[in-house]
Design a protein around this motif. Structure first.
Motif, PDB file in Angstrom:
ATOM      1  N   LEU A 285       5.480  25.150  65.049  1.00 29.84           N
ATOM      2  CA  LEU A 285       6.314  24.298  64.739  1.00 29.84           C
ATOM      3  C   LEU A 285       7.673  24.139  65.441  1.00 29.84           C
ATOM      4  N   LEU A 286       8.236  25.477  65.516  1.00 30.81           N
ATOM      5  CA  LEU A 286       9.384  25.419  66.555  1.00 30.81           C
ATOM      6  C   LEU A 286       9.286  25.147  67.817  1.00 30.81           C
ATOM      7  N   ASP A 287       7.994  25.507  68.370  1.00 34.44           N
ATOM      8  CA  ASP A 287       7.835  25.323  69.565  1.00 34.44           C
ATOM      9  C   ASP A 287       7.829  23.577  69.956  1.00 34.44           C
ATOM     10  N   HIS A 288       7.376  22.927  69.046  1.00 35.53           N
ATOM     11  CA  HIS A 288       7.240  21.493  68.987  1.00 35.53           C
ATOM     12  C   HIS A 288       8.138  20.550  68.523  1.00 35.53           C
ATOM     13  N   ASP A 289       9.472  21.380  68.189  1.00 34.14           N
ATOM     14  CA  ASP A 289      10.667  20.703  67.754  1.00 34.14           C
ATOM     15  C   ASP A 289      10.328  19.959  66.226  1.00 34.14           C
ATOM     16  N   VAL A 290       9.519  20.645  65.601  1.00 36.74           N
ATOM     17  CA  VAL A 290       9.228  19.692  64.125  1.00 36.74           C
ATOM     18  C   VAL A 290      10.230  20.727  63.257  1.00 36.74           C
ATOM     19  N   VAL A 291      10.358  22.033  63.352  1.00 36.53           N
ATOM     20  CA  VAL A 291      11.171  22.700  62.270  1.00 36.53           C
ATOM     21  C   VAL A 291      12.278  23.125  63.528  1.00 36.53           C
ATOM     22  N   GLU A 292      13.447  23.717  62.420  1.00 35.28           N
ATOM     23  CA  GLU A 292      14.398  24.452  63.423  1.00 35.28           C
ATOM     24  C   GLU A 292      14.897  25.847  62.252  1.00 35.28           C
ATOM     25  N   ARG A 293      15.429  26.711  62.941  1.00 33.35           N
ATOM     26  CA  ARG A 293      15.698  28.029  61.994  1.00 33.35           C
ATOM     27  C   ARG A 293      16.904  28.018  61.962  1.00 33.35           C
ATOM     28  N   GLY A 294      17.488  28.316  60.965  1.00 30.23           N
ATOM     29  CA  GLY A 294      19.179  28.588  60.626  1.00 30.23           C
ATOM     30  C   GLY A 294      19.094  29.948  60.005  1.00 30.23           C
TER      31      GLY A 294
ATOM     32  N   PHE B 261      14.140  24.464  58.403  1.00 22.83           N
ATOM     33  CA  PHE B 261      14.680  22.910  58.043  1.00 22.83           C
ATOM     34  C   PHE B 261      13.654  22.251  59.098  1.00 22.83           C
ATOM     35  N   LEU B 262      13.437  21.034  58.533  1.00 26.61           N
ATOM     36  CA  LEU B 262      12.844  19.784  59.340  1.00 26.61           C
ATOM     37  C   LEU B 262      13.877  19.352  60.458  1.00 26.61           C
ATOM     38  N   THR B 263      13.573  19.040  61.575  1.00 26.41           N
ATOM     39  CA  THR B 263      14.373  18.670  62.516  1.00 26.41           C
ATOM     40  C   THR B 263      14.776  16.911  62.221  1.00 26.41           C
ATOM     41  N   ASP B 264      15.798  16.586  63.067  1.00 24.75           N
ATOM     42  CA  ASP B 264      16.019  15.222  63.191  1.00 24.75           C
ATOM     43  C   ASP B 264      15.015  14.391  63.680  1.00 24.75           C
ATOM     44  N   ARG B 265      14.501  15.230  64.881  1.00 30.75           N
ATOM     45  CA  ARG B 265      13.388  14.430  65.471  1.00 30.75           C
ATOM     46  C   ARG B 265      12.274  14.128  64.577  1.00 30.75           C
ATOM     47  N   PHE B 266      11.935  15.078  63.986  1.00 34.73           N
ATOM     48  CA  PHE B 266      10.621  14.911  62.948  1.00 34.73           C
ATOM     49  C   PHE B 266      10.902  13.958  62.110  1.00 34.73           C
TER      50      PHE B 266
END
Length: 91
Positions: A53-62, A71-76
């Motif tokens: 999911l990180l590789d496809h910009d669905v989630v991001e890590r903090g 977290f879910l990305t703004d793009r998602f």
């Protein structure tokens, strides 16, 4: 993003678990251990799905690796309707 979501959710064996992860993260951010416990899935399996999911910009890590929150990305967020359409069709 729509094509990526189709691939991630409907085109692979792990799609159901990825959809479950997305739904939990939509509720609130969590770390991999929390997700594994709530989903009753092995920690390493959850980490694999999070990496995809990180590789496809669905989630991001903090945060750092251990205990990092996801977290879910703004793009998602901009493609949430497609997510709902896909999950409605595959369930």
């Amino acid at each position: 993003m729509e094509k990526a979501l189709w691939y991630l959710l409907a085109g692979t064996r792990g799609g159901a678990n990825r959809a479950r992860i997305i739904r939990l993260l939509d509720d609130r951010p969590r770390n991999a251990n929390q997700l594994a416990e709530e989903l009753d899935v092995d920690y390493n399996t959850v980490r694999h799905h999070l990496d995809v999911l990180l590789d496809h910009d669905v989630v991001e890590r903090g945060g750092d690796d251990y205990g990092a929150m996801y977290f879910l990305t703004d793009r998602f967020d901009h493609h949430r309707e497609e997510f709902e359409t896909i999950t409605d069709q595959i369930e």
